[in-house]
Scaffold this motif. Structure first.
Motif, PDB file in Angstrom:
ATOM      1  N   SER A   1       0.831  -1.212   0.000  1.00  0.00           N
ATOM      2  CA  SER A   1       0.000   0.000   0.000  1.00  0.00           C
ATOM      3  C   SER A   1       0.861   1.255   0.000  1.00  0.00           C
ATOM      4  CB  SER A   1      -0.922   0.012   1.218  1.00  0.00           C
ATOM      5  OG  SER A   1      -1.812  -1.071   1.177  1.00  0.00           O
ATOM      6  N   PHE A   2       1.915   1.255   0.794  1.00  0.00           N
ATOM      7  CA  PHE A   2       2.800   2.421   0.853  1.00  0.00           C
ATOM      8  C   PHE A   2       3.468   2.668  -0.498  1.00  0.00           C
ATOM      9  CE2 PHE A   2       6.867   4.525   1.804  1.00  0.00           C
ATOM     10  CZ  PHE A   2       6.399   5.643   2.477  1.00  0.00           C
ATOM     11  N   ARG A   3       3.812   1.585  -1.184  1.00  0.00           N
ATOM     12  CA  ARG A   3       4.506   1.717  -2.470  1.00  0.00           C
ATOM     13  C   ARG A   3       3.586   2.170  -3.608  1.00  0.00           C
ATOM     14  NH1 ARG A   3       8.185  -3.735  -2.223  1.00  0.00           N
ATOM     15  NH2 ARG A   3       9.773  -2.895  -0.833  1.00  0.00           N
ATOM     16  N   VAL A   4       2.318   1.763  -3.580  1.00  0.00           N
ATOM     17  CA  VAL A   4       1.461   2.015  -4.749  1.00  0.00           C
ATOM     18  C   VAL A   4       0.473   3.162  -4.566  1.00  0.00           C
ATOM     19  CG1 VAL A   4       1.664  -0.374  -5.535  1.00  0.00           C
ATOM     20  CG2 VAL A   4      -0.317   0.300  -4.180  1.00  0.00           C
TER      21      VAL A   4
ATOM     22  N   ARG B   1       0.591   9.322  -0.861  1.00  0.00           N
ATOM     23  CA  ARG B   1       0.680   9.442   0.598  1.00  0.00           C
ATOM     24  C   ARG B   1      -0.669   9.758   1.253  1.00  0.00           C
ATOM     25  NH1 ARG B   1       5.115  10.343   4.266  1.00  0.00           N
ATOM     26  NH2 ARG B   1       6.371   9.475   2.603  1.00  0.00           N
ATOM     27  N   PRO B   2      -1.462  10.714   0.739  1.00  0.00           N
ATOM     28  CA  PRO B   2      -2.758  10.984   1.386  1.00  0.00           C
ATOM     29  C   PRO B   2      -3.700   9.768   1.357  1.00  0.00           C
ATOM     30  CG  PRO B   2      -2.146  12.832  -0.009  1.00  0.00           C
ATOM     31  CD  PRO B   2      -1.173  11.718  -0.302  1.00  0.00           C
ATOM     32  N   GLN B   3      -3.732   9.048   0.239  1.00  0.00           N
ATOM     33  CA  GLN B   3      -4.592   7.865   0.148  1.00  0.00           C
ATOM     34  C   GLN B   3      -4.092   6.754   1.064  1.00  0.00           C
ATOM     35  OE1 GLN B   3      -3.645   9.656  -2.641  1.00  0.00           O
ATOM     36  NE2 GLN B   3      -5.682  10.582  -2.750  1.00  0.00           N
ATOM     37  N   PHE B   4      -2.781   6.625   1.165  1.00  0.00           N
ATOM     38  CA  PHE B   4      -2.203   5.634   2.071  1.00  0.00           C
ATOM     39  C   PHE B   4      -2.638   5.930   3.506  1.00  0.00           C
ATOM     40  CE2 PHE B   4       1.327   4.435   4.946  1.00  0.00           C
ATOM     41  CZ  PHE B   4       1.265   3.053   4.792  1.00  0.00           C
ATOM     42  N   GLY B   5      -2.594   7.182   3.897  1.00  0.00           N
ATOM     43  CA  GLY B   5      -3.023   7.568   5.235  1.00  0.00           C
ATOM     44  C   GLY B   5      -4.491   7.261   5.480  1.00  0.00           C
TER      45      GLY B   5
ATOM     46  N   SER C   1       6.620  16.522   2.408  1.00  0.00           N
ATOM     47  CA  SER C   1       7.239  17.027   1.180  1.00  0.00           C
ATOM     48  C   SER C   1       8.728  17.321   1.315  1.00  0.00           C
ATOM     49  CB  SER C   1       6.505  18.285   0.702  1.00  0.00           C
ATOM     50  OG  SER C   1       6.619  19.301   1.667  1.00  0.00           O
ATOM     51  N   GLY C   2       9.262  17.248   2.509  1.00  0.00           N
ATOM     52  CA  GLY C   2      10.682  17.484   2.714  1.00  0.00           C
ATOM     53  C   GLY C   2      10.946  18.843   3.325  1.00  0.00           C
ATOM     54  N   PRO C   3      12.082  18.970   4.014  1.00  0.00           N
ATOM     55  CA  PRO C   3      12.404  20.235   4.661  1.00  0.00           C
ATOM     56  C   PRO C   3      12.658  21.342   3.649  1.00  0.00           C
ATOM     57  CG  PRO C   3      14.105  18.555   5.085  1.00  0.00           C
ATOM     58  CD  PRO C   3      13.058  17.936   4.231  1.00  0.00           C
ATOM     59  N   PRO C   4      12.603  22.558   4.073  1.00  0.00           N
ATOM     60  CA  PRO C   4      12.419  23.009   5.447  1.00  0.00           C
ATOM     61  C   PRO C   4      10.945  22.981   5.850  1.00  0.00           C
ATOM     62  CG  PRO C   4      12.693  24.902   4.011  1.00  0.00           C
ATOM     63  CD  PRO C   4      12.828  23.677   3.146  1.00  0.00           C
TER      64      PRO C   4
END
Length: 183
Positions: free
Chosen positions: A36-39, A42-46, A138-141
């Protein structure tokens, strides 16, 4: 033991319950979550995880109880009794009671405490994403607030993962004990 008497024995129900309990954990931990994490985005996985985890942690909490209630004792009058009395029998302390107790406590902590706390932090992260105009992943900052929420989420997730692993290991230990009775 006659053919129809097996239906009144706890053994088949116990073995089927154990298989379901362990199989659910192995499938979710090593196949479902990773895939699930791979396909999924991110919002749908959550969203998927929030829908699956109450069921999953519920199974992790109920499984040890069902296994304790269906524990098949020995057939002889002097042997270990069935059910809860057998689970609490002194000879079963390390191979039965400790693994089932560990799995029960870990599952309940995940279900009753960590899942609601993680959901609260996730909701705060979504609100902070709107305020920051940037996804939490999305990554820093990151804003100071998002960095703190990400850290809190990571801690809760890490503890939950360790408890999940403890439940899985306890389930395997219990299965080894259970299988030793087949010899």
């Amino acid at each position: 033991m006659g053919d129809s008497s097996i239906l009144f024995s706890l053994a088949p129900y116990h073995v089927l319950s154990y298989g379901t309990f362990l199989g659910t954990q192995v499938f979710h931990t090593f196949i479902n979550s990773i895939t699930s994490f791979r396909v999924l985005e991110r919002p749908q996985f959550g969203i998927l995880q929030r829908a699956v985890f109450p069921w999953y942690f519920g199974i992790q909490s109920a499984g040890p109880v069902i296994l304790a209630l269906t524990y098949p004792g020995h057939r002889s009058v002097l042997g270990v009794p069935s059910g809860l009395a057998g689970v609490f029998h002194a000879s079963n302390r390390w191979g039965v009671l400790v693994p089932l107790g560990t799995a029960l406590v870990a599952g309940l902590v995940n279900l009753v405490y960590l899942l609601p706390e993680t959901n609260k932090v996730t909701a705060k992260r979504r609100a902070q994403e709107k305020e920051d105009g940037k996804a939490s992943f999305s990554g820093p900052p990151y804003s100071k607030e998002m960095a703190a929420l990400n850290k809190q989420f990571g801690q809760l997730h890490g503890i939950s993962s360790l408890l999940n692993l403890a439940t899985l290991v306890a389930s395997v230990i219990y299965g080894v004990n259970l299988s030793s009775r087949l010899v």
